[in-house]
Design a protein around this motif. Structure first.
Motif, PDB file in Angstrom:
ATOM      1  N   ARG A 192       0.845  -1.195   0.000  1.00 36.91           N
ATOM      2  CA  ARG A 192       0.000   0.000   0.000  1.00 36.91           C
ATOM      3  C   ARG A 192       0.878   1.241   0.000  1.00 36.91           C
ATOM      4  O   ARG A 192       1.933   1.269   0.619  1.00 36.91           O
ATOM      5  CB  ARG A 192      -0.881   0.006   1.240  1.00 36.91           C
ATOM      6  CG  ARG A 192      -1.832  -1.148   1.276  1.00 36.91           C
ATOM      7  CD  ARG A 192      -2.451  -1.259   2.652  1.00 36.91           C
ATOM      8  NE  ARG A 192      -3.237  -2.452   2.724  1.00 36.91           N
ATOM      9  CZ  ARG A 192      -4.560  -2.449   2.693  1.00 36.91           C
ATOM     10  NH1 ARG A 192      -5.222  -1.332   2.648  1.00 36.91           N
ATOM     11  NH2 ARG A 192      -5.211  -3.592   2.750  1.00 36.91           N
ATOM     12  N   SER A 193       0.422   2.268  -0.672  1.00 37.32           N
ATOM     13  CA  SER A 193       1.215   3.496  -0.726  1.00 37.32           C
ATOM     14  C   SER A 193       1.103   4.268   0.580  1.00 37.32           C
ATOM     15  O   SER A 193       0.108   4.186   1.286  1.00 37.32           O
ATOM     16  CB  SER A 193       0.751   4.368  -1.897  1.00 37.32           C
ATOM     17  OG  SER A 193      -0.597   4.744  -1.706  1.00 37.32           O
ATOM     18  N   ARG A 194       2.131   4.991   0.891  1.00 36.06           N
ATOM     19  CA  ARG A 194       2.181   5.842   2.077  1.00 36.06           C
ATOM     20  C   ARG A 194       1.845   7.257   1.618  1.00 36.06           C
ATOM     21  O   ARG A 194       2.295   7.698   0.561  1.00 36.06           O
ATOM     22  CB  ARG A 194       3.590   5.779   2.665  1.00 36.06           C
ATOM     23  CG  ARG A 194       3.700   6.353   4.033  1.00 36.06           C
ATOM     24  CD  ARG A 194       5.062   6.052   4.638  1.00 36.06           C
ATOM     25  NE  ARG A 194       5.110   4.642   5.012  1.00 36.06           N
ATOM     26  CZ  ARG A 194       6.182   3.882   4.958  1.00 36.06           C
ATOM     27  NH1 ARG A 194       7.321   4.360   4.558  1.00 36.06           N
ATOM     28  NH2 ARG A 194       6.141   2.613   5.323  1.00 36.06           N
ATOM     29  N   GLU A 195       1.048   7.957   2.412  1.00 38.59           N
ATOM     30  CA  GLU A 195       0.598   9.296   2.025  1.00 38.59           C
ATOM     31  C   GLU A 195       0.814  10.274   3.177  1.00 38.59           C
ATOM     32  O   GLU A 195       0.531   9.962   4.319  1.00 38.59           O
ATOM     33  CB  GLU A 195      -0.896   9.231   1.677  1.00 38.59           C
ATOM     34  CG  GLU A 195      -1.513  10.520   1.286  1.00 38.59           C
ATOM     35  CD  GLU A 195      -3.003  10.377   1.010  1.00 38.59           C
ATOM     36  OE1 GLU A 195      -3.610  11.402   0.695  1.00 38.59           O
ATOM     37  OE2 GLU A 195      -3.549   9.275   1.117  1.00 38.59           O
ATOM     38  N   PHE A 196       1.328  11.453   2.833  1.00 37.20           N
ATOM     39  CA  PHE A 196       1.501  12.528   3.800  1.00 37.20           C
ATOM     40  C   PHE A 196       0.872  13.783   3.207  1.00 37.20           C
ATOM     41  O   PHE A 196       0.874  13.964   1.992  1.00 37.20           O
ATOM     42  CB  PHE A 196       2.997  12.823   4.044  1.00 37.20           C
ATOM     43  CG  PHE A 196       3.750  11.660   4.596  1.00 37.20           C
ATOM     44  CD1 PHE A 196       3.729  11.378   5.953  1.00 37.20           C
ATOM     45  CD2 PHE A 196       4.492  10.832   3.769  1.00 37.20           C
ATOM     46  CE1 PHE A 196       4.424  10.303   6.464  1.00 37.20           C
ATOM     47  CE2 PHE A 196       5.197   9.771   4.252  1.00 37.20           C
ATOM     48  CZ  PHE A 196       5.159   9.494   5.617  1.00 37.20           C
ATOM     49  N   GLY A 197       0.366  14.660   4.062  1.00 38.42           N
ATOM     50  CA  GLY A 197      -0.217  15.892   3.570  1.00 38.42           C
ATOM     51  C   GLY A 197      -0.368  16.921   4.663  1.00 38.42           C
ATOM     52  O   GLY A 197      -0.183  16.637   5.845  1.00 38.42           O
ATOM     53  N   PHE A 198      -0.687  18.126   4.243  1.00 38.97           N
ATOM     54  CA  PHE A 198      -0.936  19.200   5.200  1.00 38.97           C
ATOM     55  C   PHE A 198      -1.953  20.147   4.569  1.00 38.97           C
ATOM     56  O   PHE A 198      -2.191  20.124   3.362  1.00 38.97           O
ATOM     57  CB  PHE A 198       0.352  19.951   5.548  1.00 38.97           C
ATOM     58  CG  PHE A 198       0.965  20.679   4.377  1.00 38.97           C
ATOM     59  CD1 PHE A 198       0.667  22.011   4.144  1.00 38.97           C
ATOM     60  CD2 PHE A 198       1.828  20.028   3.526  1.00 38.97           C
ATOM     61  CE1 PHE A 198       1.224  22.674   3.072  1.00 38.97           C
ATOM     62  CE2 PHE A 198       2.405  20.683   2.457  1.00 38.97           C
ATOM     63  CZ  PHE A 198       2.094  22.018   2.223  1.00 38.97           C
ATOM     64  N   GLY A 199      -2.551  20.967   5.401  1.00 38.71           N
ATOM     65  CA  GLY A 199      -3.527  21.915   4.882  1.00 38.71           C
ATOM     66  C   GLY A 199      -3.891  22.960   5.906  1.00 38.71           C
ATOM     67  O   GLY A 199      -3.534  22.869   7.081  1.00 38.71           O
ATOM     68  N   ILE A 200      -4.592  23.958   5.422  1.00 36.71           N
ATOM     69  CA  ILE A 200      -5.082  25.037   6.271  1.00 36.71           C
ATOM     70  C   ILE A 200      -6.531  25.300   5.898  1.00 36.71           C
ATOM     71  O   ILE A 200      -6.861  25.454   4.715  1.00 36.71           O
ATOM     72  CB  ILE A 200      -4.257  26.332   6.073  1.00 36.71           C
ATOM     73  CG1 ILE A 200      -2.801  26.097   6.467  1.00 36.71           C
ATOM     74  CG2 ILE A 200      -4.847  27.466   6.885  1.00 36.71           C
ATOM     75  CD1 ILE A 200      -1.888  27.269   6.179  1.00 36.71           C
TER      76      ILE A 200
END
Length: 93
Positions: free
Chosen positions: A81-89
């Motif tokens: 499975r792919s690894r996912e990282f993210g951020f947001g406002i």
């Protein structure tokens, strides 16, 4: 020969016990008092990750084998499975 005394299905069985940190999210909401002199009503910042880490002794890519109808439980060495990282406002006006 010990392999002949076992069934053919037993030869391919492997220990697939695992613990997975699947989803994690941290968020911070700015205090409304700090925003009182701005046109902003709310501000929230966040970071997240999916499929972060898996602890296992399984020798294949992924202990959670994707089953097929014709061969349930067979590990065909598909990609992990792919690894996912993210951020947001999130900003409210």
């Amino acid at each position: 020969d010990t392999d002949r005394s076992r069934g053919l299905g037993d030869v391919y069985k492997r220990q697939a016990t695992y613990i997975r940190l699947a989803n994690l999210r941290f968020s911070y909401t700015v205090d409304r008092k700090l925003l009182s002199k701005t046109p902003l009503r709310s501000v929230q910042a966040y970071v997240y990750g999916n499929n972060l880490i898996t602890w296992t002794n399984y020798s294949g890519f992924d202990p959670e084998v994707k089953a097929s109808v014709l061969q349930p439980g067979k590990d065909d060495s598909s990609y992990p499975r792919s690894r996912e990282f993210g951020f947001g406002i999130n900003v409210g006006f």
